[in-house]
Design a protein around this motif. Structure first.
Motif, PDB file in Angstrom:
ATOM      1  N   ASP A 269      46.493  23.514 148.485  1.00 61.21           N
ATOM      2  CA  ASP A 269      47.683  24.079 147.869  1.00 61.21           C
ATOM      3  C   ASP A 269      47.880  23.451 146.493  1.00 61.21           C
ATOM      4  O   ASP A 269      47.217  22.471 146.122  1.00 61.21           O
ATOM      5  CB  ASP A 269      48.914  23.837 148.743  1.00 61.21           C
ATOM      6  CG  ASP A 269      50.019  24.867 148.500  1.00 61.21           C
ATOM      7  OD1 ASP A 269      49.932  25.619 147.502  1.00 61.21           O
ATOM      8  OD2 ASP A 269      50.976  24.908 149.298  1.00 61.21           O
ATOM      9  N   THR A 270      48.804  24.019 145.739  1.00 61.90           N
ATOM     10  CA  THR A 270      49.099  23.512 144.403  1.00 61.90           C
ATOM     11  C   THR A 270      50.331  22.615 144.430  1.00 61.90           C
ATOM     12  O   THR A 270      51.190  22.749 145.301  1.00 61.90           O
ATOM     13  CB  THR A 270      49.347  24.680 143.432  1.00 61.90           C
ATOM     14  OG1 THR A 270      50.422  25.495 143.956  1.00 61.90           O
ATOM     15  CG2 THR A 270      48.098  25.531 143.273  1.00 61.90           C
ATOM     16  N   ASP A 271      50.396  21.737 143.472  1.00 63.41           N
ATOM     17  CA  ASP A 271      51.546  20.839 143.353  1.00 63.41           C
ATOM     18  C   ASP A 271      51.749  20.499 141.877  1.00 63.41           C
ATOM     19  O   ASP A 271      51.763  19.326 141.491  1.00 63.41           O
ATOM     20  CB  ASP A 271      51.321  19.574 144.174  1.00 63.41           C
ATOM     21  CG  ASP A 271      52.562  18.695 144.238  1.00 63.41           C
ATOM     22  OD1 ASP A 271      53.680  19.239 144.085  1.00 63.41           O
ATOM     23  OD2 ASP A 271      52.415  17.470 144.421  1.00 63.41           O
ATOM     24  N   TYR A 272      51.901  21.543 141.069  1.00 65.17           N
ATOM     25  CA  TYR A 272      52.089  21.335 139.639  1.00 65.17           C
ATOM     26  C   TYR A 272      53.546  20.961 139.357  1.00 65.17           C
ATOM     27  O   TYR A 272      54.449  21.337 140.105  1.00 65.17           O
ATOM     28  CB  TYR A 272      51.698  22.599 138.868  1.00 65.17           C
ATOM     29  CG  TYR A 272      50.217  22.884 138.923  1.00 65.17           C
ATOM     30  CD1 TYR A 272      49.317  22.076 138.244  1.00 65.17           C
ATOM     31  CD2 TYR A 272      49.724  23.959 139.658  1.00 65.17           C
ATOM     32  CE1 TYR A 272      47.944  22.336 138.300  1.00 65.17           C
ATOM     33  CE2 TYR A 272      48.364  24.230 139.710  1.00 65.17           C
ATOM     34  CZ  TYR A 272      47.474  23.412 139.035  1.00 65.17           C
ATOM     35  OH  TYR A 272      46.118  23.666 139.091  1.00 65.17           O
ATOM     36  N   PRO A 273      53.799  20.220 138.284  1.00 65.56           N
ATOM     37  CA  PRO A 273      55.154  19.741 138.013  1.00 65.56           C
ATOM     38  C   PRO A 273      56.090  20.851 137.554  1.00 65.56           C
ATOM     39  O   PRO A 273      55.663  21.912 137.098  1.00 65.56           O
ATOM     40  CB  PRO A 273      54.940  18.714 136.897  1.00 65.56           C
ATOM     41  CG  PRO A 273      53.713  19.193 136.187  1.00 65.56           C
ATOM     42  CD  PRO A 273      52.827  19.757 137.264  1.00 65.56           C
ATOM     43  N   THR A 274      57.373  20.569 137.678  1.00 61.85           N
ATOM     44  CA  THR A 274      58.399  21.411 137.068  1.00 61.85           C
ATOM     45  C   THR A 274      58.438  21.116 135.566  1.00 61.85           C
ATOM     46  O   THR A 274      58.251  19.970 135.147  1.00 61.85           O
ATOM     47  CB  THR A 274      59.766  21.109 137.696  1.00 61.85           C
ATOM     48  OG1 THR A 274      59.697  21.387 139.094  1.00 61.85           O
ATOM     49  CG2 THR A 274      60.865  21.950 137.069  1.00 61.85           C
ATOM     50  N   LEU A 275      58.665  22.146 134.778  1.00 58.92           N
ATOM     51  CA  LEU A 275      58.753  21.946 133.328  1.00 58.92           C
ATOM     52  C   LEU A 275      59.943  21.050 132.989  1.00 58.92           C
ATOM     53  O   LEU A 275      61.085  21.354 133.344  1.00 58.92           O
ATOM     54  CB  LEU A 275      58.879  23.298 132.619  1.00 58.92           C
ATOM     55  CG  LEU A 275      59.064  23.253 131.099  1.00 58.92           C
ATOM     56  CD1 LEU A 275      57.888  22.572 130.415  1.00 58.92           C
ATOM     57  CD2 LEU A 275      59.255  24.670 130.542  1.00 58.92           C
ATOM     58  N   GLN A 276      59.642  19.964 132.290  1.00 56.69           N
ATOM     59  CA  GLN A 276      60.666  19.028 131.829  1.00 56.69           C
ATOM     60  C   GLN A 276      60.428  18.728 130.356  1.00 56.69           C
ATOM     61  O   GLN A 276      59.280  18.551 129.934  1.00 56.69           O
ATOM     62  CB  GLN A 276      60.586  17.701 132.615  1.00 56.69           C
ATOM     63  CG  GLN A 276      60.700  17.839 134.116  1.00 56.69           C
ATOM     64  CD  GLN A 276      62.128  17.891 134.590  1.00 56.69           C
ATOM     65  OE1 GLN A 276      63.059  17.630 133.830  1.00 56.69           O
ATOM     66  NE2 GLN A 276      62.323  18.233 135.863  1.00 56.69           N
ATOM     67  N   GLY A 277      61.473  18.676 129.576  1.00 57.79           N
ATOM     68  CA  GLY A 277      61.335  18.299 128.176  1.00 57.79           C
ATOM     69  C   GLY A 277      60.742  19.408 127.324  1.00 57.79           C
ATOM     70  O   GLY A 277      60.739  20.585 127.702  1.00 57.79           O
ATOM     71  N   ARG A 278      60.206  19.018 126.191  1.00 60.76           N
ATOM     72  CA  ARG A 278      59.731  19.995 125.209  1.00 60.76           C
ATOM     73  C   ARG A 278      58.236  19.824 124.968  1.00 60.76           C
ATOM     74  O   ARG A 278      57.740  18.698 124.853  1.00 60.76           O
ATOM     75  CB  ARG A 278      60.496  19.817 123.891  1.00 60.76           C
ATOM     76  CG  ARG A 278      60.371  20.998 122.947  1.00 60.76           C
ATOM     77  CD  ARG A 278      61.542  21.046 121.992  1.00 60.76           C
ATOM     78  NE  ARG A 278      61.479  22.182 121.085  1.00 60.76           N
ATOM     79  CZ  ARG A 278      62.476  22.573 120.308  1.00 60.76           C
ATOM     80  NH1 ARG A 278      63.633  21.901 120.332  1.00 60.76           N
ATOM     81  NH2 ARG A 278      62.360  23.627 119.516  1.00 60.76           N
ATOM     82  N   HIS A 279      57.524  20.957 124.896  1.00 59.43           N
ATOM     83  CA  HIS A 279      56.076  20.953 124.705  1.00 59.43           C
ATOM     84  C   HIS A 279      55.710  21.964 123.625  1.00 59.43           C
ATOM     85  O   HIS A 279      56.464  22.902 123.354  1.00 59.43           O
ATOM     86  CB  HIS A 279      55.359  21.316 126.009  1.00 59.43           C
ATOM     87  CG  HIS A 279      55.671  20.409 127.158  1.00 59.43           C
ATOM     88  ND1 HIS A 279      54.859  19.364 127.527  1.00 59.43           N
ATOM     89  CD2 HIS A 279      56.726  20.400 128.018  1.00 59.43           C
ATOM     90  CE1 HIS A 279      55.395  18.749 128.567  1.00 59.43           C
ATOM     91  NE2 HIS A 279      56.522  19.364 128.887  1.00 59.43           N
ATOM     92  N   LYS A 280      54.526  21.800 123.075  1.00 57.59           N
ATOM     93  CA  LYS A 280      54.024  22.719 122.051  1.00 57.59           C
ATOM     94  C   LYS A 280      52.606  23.132 122.407  1.00 57.59           C
ATOM     95  O   LYS A 280      51.742  22.294 122.675  1.00 57.59           O
ATOM     96  CB  LYS A 280      54.040  22.032 120.672  1.00 57.59           C
ATOM     97  CG  LYS A 280      53.347  22.817 119.559  1.00 57.59           C
ATOM     98  CD  LYS A 280      54.076  24.110 119.212  1.00 57.59           C
ATOM     99  CE  LYS A 280      53.380  24.830 118.054  1.00 57.59           C
ATOM    100  NZ  LYS A 280      54.026  26.132 117.725  1.00 57.59           N
TER     101      LYS A 280
END
Length: 427
Positions: free
Chosen positions: A16-27
């Motif tokens: 299964d997947t376990d990718y993080p929740t989007l936090q903060g700012r990315h480019k």
């Protein structure tokens, strides 16, 4: 955290997947909304070209129709007749060759990707397009003749009723096309494997991160409850599972609910009812489709519900269809049942377009998603990097936009399918 559907595919994940929740700012260069086949396939294409990509998924990778469908990869294009009519204005005499190439491009992409990245997804060849009524044979003969004319003679066979009975322990069909180029597979394992491939190429992947707003303008991006991604380009690839950009997209695509079940393991009976392990679907407007799983179960789907609402008893609805198809399975135990929301377009042509100068969208495969999403992923990646020809061909197609969105669109779809089913009964 979002839970996956209680499906056979969920129960047989490689991991299964376990990718993080989007936090903060990315480019990044490109941010993609939606972690189904469209988004993930496009991400792989773009990452292979060296672009920095991010995928933002409201639930989990492959959570929607991508991880719940029948698992068949066929050369059937939804809306090919409408495509031919509309695209002739753009492509002229080349339209037939363009559509024929599209039919099979998804197969090539999937096979190459599975091999390149070592994705384990139970990929197998072999498919029957079966005539439910004698009148269906004329269309199958025409399809067979075209395939032979275009060089597929060693991959297709036109079968009569007795030849179909040699391949299926069923009296239901009057003939079929056997196609060894067509494939079947475990779609959720394929999508998660492709996501891992994109990640290995530098893609950022965020789950449980619903996009609340698409930011337009010179510096586009997306915003969630806890973060933001700035990008040069944005691709909206959520199909029927989002409500973003209603000003431009509402009333263009509608949910149809398909039900799927999987039986208990059949043991030796699996080889008895389907000795060559072929995927099957029939020629009806509202069709049944089925195949054997890697562990010898029958995975069976059908009876699309165009109201947009889930069935309360999928197993109860599909059991008579299973037992009619395979009398040897009367009383068989059903271990899994689940629904799949398909994005239906009125004219069945996939919808590709731009919401603003640097915000794109791609959606609407009308039940033919596995191969078509991979084709569209290639087309969208090319368009985003400046190769516009195929994108422009699709973007030039006109689409019906229904007032009041789902409220009116789903009853229209239901009425239309009832009409076609009535016509079919008269033939």
């Amino acid at each position: 955290m979002t839970e996956r559907s209680n499906s056979y595919y969920t129960a047989t994940l490689n991991r299964d997947t376990d990718y993080p929740t989007l936090q903060g700012r990315h480019k990044v260069d490109v941010v993609i909304i939606g972690g189904g086949f469209t988004g993930v396939a496009t991400a792989v294409e773009l990452a292979e070209k060296g672009l920095k990509v991010a995928i933002v998924e409201s639930h989990k990778i492959g959570w929607g129709a991508t991880g719940r469908n029948g698992g068949q990869v066929t050369g059937s294009l939804s809306g090919d007749g409408a495509m031919r009519k509309q695209m002739r204005n753009t492509l002229g005499d080349e339209v037939d060759d363009f559509i024929w190439h599209l039919r099979w491009r998804g197969h090539e992409i999937i096979k190459q990707r599975v091999e390149k990245y070592g994705i384990e997804c139970d990929l197998k060849h072999g498919h029957l397009h079966a005539a439910y009524k004698p009148s269906h044979m004329a269309g199958l003969r025409s399809d067979y003749d075209e395939a032979v004319r275009r060089g597929m003679g060693d991959e297709v066979s036109l079968l009569d009723r007795s030849q179909v009975r040699d391949l299926l322990q069923s009296e239901l069909y009057h003939g079929a096309i056997k196609n060894t180029r067509n494939m079947h597979l475990h779609p959720l394992n394929l999508c998660i494997g492709e996501a891992r491939a994109a990640e290995s190429l530098g893609a950022l992947i965020f789950e449980n991160s619903e996009v609340l707003e698409i930011i337009h303008g010179d510096s586009p991006g997306v915003r969630t409850a806890h973060g933001r991604i700035d990008a040069n380009q944005v691709l909206l690839a959520g199909d029927v599972y989002h409500k973003l950009e209603p000003g431009q997209l509402k009333g263009k695509i509608f949910p149809a609910m398909g039900g799927i079940v999987t039986t208990e393991p059949l043991g030796d009976l699996a080889k008895q009812i389907n000795p060559e392990d072929l995927a099957v679907y029939d020629c009806r407007f509202v069709l049944d489709y089925y195949r054997l799983t890697a562990d010898g179960r029958l995975l069976f789907g059908g009876g699309a519900n165009y109201s947009g609402k889930d069935s309360r008893d999928i197993a109860g609805e599909l059991r008579p269809c299973i037992e009619q198809t395979f009398p040897a399975l009367k009383g068989v135990k059903i271990d899994y049942q689940w629904s799949c929301a398909m994005g239906i377009v009125i004219n069945r042509i996939p919808q590709l377009g731009k919401l603003s100068d640097n915000v794109w969208y791609c959606q609407g495969y009308s039940g033919h998603g596995i191969a078509t999403t991979h084709i569209m992923g290639e087309i969208m990646s090319r368009a985003i990097t400046g190769q516009m020809q195929q994108f422009d061909t699709f973007a030039a197609c006109s689409h019906i936009r229904v007032p009041m969105g789902d409220l009116l669109g789903n009853p229209m779809l239901a009425a239309g399918m009832w009409y076609y089913q009535m016509l079919e009964k008269l033939r």
